[in-house]
Write a protein that holds these residues in place. Structure first.
Motif, PDB file in Angstrom:
ATOM      1  N   SER B 321       0.835  -1.191   0.000  1.00  0.00           N
ATOM      2  CA  SER B 321       0.000   0.000   0.000  1.00  0.00           C
ATOM      3  C   SER B 321       0.877   1.250   0.000  1.00  0.00           C
ATOM      4  O   SER B 321       1.716   1.435   0.895  1.00  0.00           O
ATOM      5  N   ALA B 322       0.662   2.109  -0.991  1.00  0.00           N
ATOM      6  CA  ALA B 322       1.421   3.363  -1.064  1.00  0.00           C
ATOM      7  C   ALA B 322       1.050   4.274   0.103  1.00  0.00           C
ATOM      8  O   ALA B 322       1.896   4.974   0.663  1.00  0.00           O
ATOM      9  N   LYS B 323      -0.239   4.220   0.475  1.00  0.00           N
ATOM     10  CA  LYS B 323      -0.727   5.038   1.595  1.00  0.00           C
ATOM     11  C   LYS B 323       0.031   4.676   2.870  1.00  0.00           C
ATOM     12  O   LYS B 323       0.483   5.534   3.626  1.00  0.00           O
ATOM     13  N   ARG B 328       3.807   5.647   7.333  1.00  0.00           N
ATOM     14  CA  ARG B 328       4.916   5.153   8.171  1.00  0.00           C
ATOM     15  C   ARG B 328       5.981   6.219   8.358  1.00  0.00           C
ATOM     16  O   ARG B 328       6.555   6.350   9.436  1.00  0.00           O
ATOM     17  N   VAL B 329       6.235   6.956   7.279  1.00  0.00           N
ATOM     18  CA  VAL B 329       7.266   7.994   7.342  1.00  0.00           C
ATOM     19  C   VAL B 329       6.749   9.192   8.130  1.00  0.00           C
ATOM     20  O   VAL B 329       7.445   9.756   8.977  1.00  0.00           O
ATOM     21  N   GLY B 335       5.179   4.043  12.497  1.00  0.00           N
ATOM     22  CA  GLY B 335       6.184   3.279  11.739  1.00  0.00           C
ATOM     23  C   GLY B 335       6.817   2.194  12.578  1.00  0.00           C
ATOM     24  O   GLY B 335       6.990   1.051  12.126  1.00  0.00           O
ATOM     25  N   ASN B 336       7.119   2.539  13.826  1.00  0.00           N
ATOM     26  CA  ASN B 336       7.711   1.542  14.733  1.00  0.00           C
ATOM     27  C   ASN B 336       6.739   0.398  15.006  1.00  0.00           C
ATOM     28  O   ASN B 336       7.130  -0.766  15.067  1.00  0.00           O
ATOM     29  N   LEU B 405      -4.127   0.139   8.405  1.00  0.00           N
ATOM     30  CA  LEU B 405      -3.291  -0.041   9.598  1.00  0.00           C
ATOM     31  C   LEU B 405      -3.202   1.236  10.448  1.00  0.00           C
ATOM     32  O   LEU B 405      -3.231   1.164  11.675  1.00  0.00           O
ATOM     33  N   PHE B 406      -3.129   2.371   9.771  1.00  0.00           N
ATOM     34  CA  PHE B 406      -2.965   3.615  10.532  1.00  0.00           C
ATOM     35  C   PHE B 406      -4.200   3.900  11.389  1.00  0.00           C
ATOM     36  O   PHE B 406      -4.088   4.241  12.566  1.00  0.00           O
ATOM     37  N   ASP B 407      -5.382   3.733  10.799  1.00  0.00           N
ATOM     38  CA  ASP B 407      -6.622   3.960  11.564  1.00  0.00           C
ATOM     39  C   ASP B 407      -6.743   2.957  12.710  1.00  0.00           C
ATOM     40  O   ASP B 407      -7.181   3.297  13.807  1.00  0.00           O
TER      41      ASP B 407
END
Lengths: 168, 573
Positions: B321-323, B328-329, B335-336, B405-407
């Protein structure tokens, strides 16, 4: 001792013969495993023979005797000692069709297990029978109406029921 | 019962686990009714405490240090969101608002009342759960790889086998009064995440030369006071013969396992004393003598069960996933989390998320009812309503889209569930120890907490890398210390707690039992000693080398020197 058969306390018509006692001319007697060979060799006609065996008995040592025995009684030294369940299975597998009896402190809660492994009757001390009456034995048996295993004695096997339902 | 927020739930979230049919449901209800009757008969005096005990245990109920403890089975570690919510509701209604996930894919409540337990079991039965055979001298809850069905290295999902065995082993007429408990674990992957080498029976799904699926059978492994790595009893058992072969093993064990001493009653002692060859010969003789026609229905039944464990309706996604890459950055803490707690999934664009139940300084494996509900919600929003429990005492969300993953991380973080330490030095396996358990000889939770705090810096933990610490509060080894890369065993010596440290344990196919480092140390010294061992490892390791690899390469003696030097520094070791 009290004897349970088909969920009821019944009179025991077998008599346990002490090792020093002579074989009777008639009747139903239970001998010890040590006495078995002698009893078979001198068995008067008209006497029904049973044997009481420890739960560590090698079932192959009984193979020849089984066809002449009408009762095999397996001792349960403690209710949590489940060796008698496997021994019962092996004695049934060897072709024994007579009465298979569990003798010891078995609990009502183990009734379905005992029947499943091929026992017909359970012999328990009177003190235990006073606490655990017929209704408790009947209820415990009824609590295991269907089992997941096949090849054991049970009112119903879940596998068989599923197969039947799938075929309809 | 507390309702969850329905707006969070994805409607009709499919789950990919076994569902009870009318027979399963009736069976579990019968067990609840039977136990209710047994409790009544105990209180009435028809059953003495000694007589009641095995039936209480077979329903998961222990008498512990302060109270009863109820151990609920989570077969093969798979839970639906609905089941997780029910566990939360029970924690609120009958316990103190939390539960403890164990090393054998069970959940323990530490404060239930005896008279409430039939109601708890009934409440579990409503959501197709139970506590059957989570204790007692019978075949216990069958465990499996927590990455089942989603691991890239999998030959076959082992949960169908585990469910098949759950049913076969339930209320078994012949094998419910064994010499001792009997634990079975199944894996279907190339990497063993189910610790099958240290179970009474370990099953490894394999393919034979003809490409047919069967099982390699390992027997006689176990931890406890005499740890053994299991031995292969048969390289290949076909699926059609699995139950027959297991029945042969159980019958040999039931007849010949020792009953004179409960500490020598496990099958591992039979295998050790008789030798694997003699045990194998007895099992093969029994297998040959059996009437196998009664098992002829099994292949159809296996297929029926296996049909439940089908993949959920995944979307077609790009492999990466580009998103996710951007997020992550942009968010280093996230990211960790991804680096440490997210594992590759067999389906492109998806990921497996490990939710750590090891917050820094927390109690390993504990979850509050509120956290359980957050996890249930998370699984519905982001993972088809399915959760797993790992033997490392963590929760797994097995089907998360990488772009979600971020949500998910934000949701977890809000519930203190985003500790990025899966597999790291603070992801400690620990038994409850002297704080709860009547067997324990020392505390284990406070030791785990002290180590966790010592290594609280997560960036330092990441530099150290994957490193398993396992703590048991007595020689019964519920914390699996024997197979920890670093194992800690709490003992009592002259009225003082003393901790024995072992190194080199490994719970995977390359299983090994840890070796003792030196004399016992006090609870206060444990973090120092662990820190010195870790520092020594960091100084000695080669590029990319895991702790166990360094330990195997340079040898135990070099590590012993670390503890000896420590003693010379004036510490009273």
């Amino acid at each position: 001792m009290a004897l349970i058969s088909d969920g009821r306390f019944i009179e025991d018509d077998w008599r346990r013969l002490a090792d020093e006692e002579a074989l009777p001319k008639s009747g139903k007697v239970v001998v010890s495993l040590a006495r078995l060979e002698h009893a078979l060799a001198h068995l008067p006609e008209g006497v029904s023979l049973g044997v009481n065996i420890p739960n560590t008995t090698d079932p192959t040592s009984l193979t020849r005797a089984l066809s002449r025995l009408e009762l095999v009684e397996i001792a349960f030294p403690a209710f949590a000692d489940g060796r008698g369940f496997s021994l019962a299975r092996l004695i049934r597998r060897a072709g024994f069709t007579g009465e298979l009896r569990a003798s010891g402190r078995l609990l009502a809660d183990q009734y379905a297990h005992a029947l499943g492994c091929g026992f017909n009757t359970i012999e328990i001390p009177d003190e235990l029978a006073e606490r655990q009456g017929e209704s408790q034995w009947q209820a415990a048996r009824a609590a295991h109406a269907r089992t997941y295993q096949r090849g054991y004695v049970a009112p119903g096997s879940i596998l068989d029921a599923r197969r039947k339902a799938a075929a309809q | 019962m507390t309702a969850h927020d329905p707006s969070l739930a994805r409607p009709n979230a499919p789950t990919t686990t076994y569902r009870y049919d009318e027979y399963d449901a009736t069976f579990v209800r019968e067990r609840v009714a039977e136990f209710r009757e047994q409790v009544r008969r105990r209180l009435e005096g028809a059953l003495t405490e000694d007589e009641f005990r095995p039936f209480r245990l077979m329903n998961g109920l222990y008498l512990q240090l302060h109270a009863y403890m109820l151990r609920v089975a989570i077969p093969y570690g798979t839970l639906t969101a609905r089941q997780m919510r029910r566990l939360a509701d029970i924690a609120d209604k009958y316990d103190r608002g939390y539960g403890h996930f164990t090393t054998r894919q069970n959940l323990q409540y530490n404060w239930p009342k005896l008279v409430d337990t039939p109601d708890i079991l009934e409440s579990l039965a409503e959501v197709e759960m139970h506590a059957i055979q989570t204790s007692g001298n019978c075949i216990r809850n069958v465990t499996a790889d927590h990455f089942s069905g989603v691991a890239p290295d999998e030959i076959e999902d082992p949960r169908a086998t585990a469910e098949f065995l759950r049913q076969w082993s339930s209320a078994h007429p012949e094998f419910s009064f064994l010499p001792r408990k009997f634990k079975i674990a199944v894996t279907g992957a190339e990497h063993d995440r189910a610790a099958i080498m240290v179970h009474d029976v370990g099953l490894r799904i394999v393919k034979n030369d003809a490409g047919e699926i069967g099982y390699q059978v390992v027997v006689g492994g176990g931890l406890g006071r005499t740890p053994f790595v299991g031995k292969i009893i048969r390289d290949y058992v076909s699926r059609a013969d699995l139950l027959a072969y297991l029945e042969a093993i159980m019958r040999v064990y039931n007849r010949f396992g020792r009953r004179d001493n409960k500490y020598k009653a496990r099958i591992k002692i039979l295998v050790h004393e008789k030798g694997i060859d003699e045990v194998r010969a007895a099992v093969e003789a029994e297998f040959a003598a059996m009437n196998r026609s009664v098992f002829s229905f099994d292949p159809d039944e296996f297929e029926r069960i296996a049909a439940f464990f089908t993949p959920p309706p995944y979307e077609s996604l790009p492999a990466e996933s580009a998103k996710l890459r951007t997020q992550r950055v942009a968010h280093p803490a996230f990211g960790n989390f991804v680096d440490v707690n997210v594992s590759p999934h067999r389906v492109p664009g998806y990921a497996i998320v490990t939710v750590s139940l090891k917050p820094i300084g927390g109690i390993p494996g504990d979850a509050t009812s509120q956290q359980m509900r957050v996890l249930a919600d998370a699984s519905e929003r982001f993972g088809f309503g399915e959760l797993r429990v790992s033997h490392e005492q963590n929760i797994i969300l097995p089907h998360v889209k990488q772009e979600d993953l971020f949500d998910l991380w934000k949701l977890l973080d809000g519930a203190h569930l985003a500790t990025a330490n899966a597999g790291l030095v603070s992801d400690i396996i620990s038994c409850p120890g002297l704080d709860y358990c009547s067997l324990a000889t020392a505390r284990s939770i406070p030791v785990a907490q002290a180590i966790s705090k010592r290594f609280s810096d997560l960036s330092r933990q990441r530099r150290i890398g994957k490193l398993g610490i396992k703590i048991s509060g007595c020689i019964n080894a519920c914390g699996h210390h024997h197979v920890g890369a670093i194992g800690i065993l709490g003992l009592e010596k002259k009225g003082q707690e003393s901790y024995q440290i072992t190194l080199g344990g490994d719970p995977t196919f390359s299983a090994s039992i840890g070796e003792i480092l030196g004399p016992g140390v006090s609870a206060e010294q444990v973090p120092d000693v662990i820190e010195h061992i870790v520092d020594f490892y960091l100084a000695e390791r080669l590029e990319g080398e895991a702790f166990i690899e360094t330990w195997r390469r340079i040898g135990h003696a070099r590590f012993k020197d670390v503890l000896r030097r420590e003693g010379e520094d004036g510490a009273d070791i």
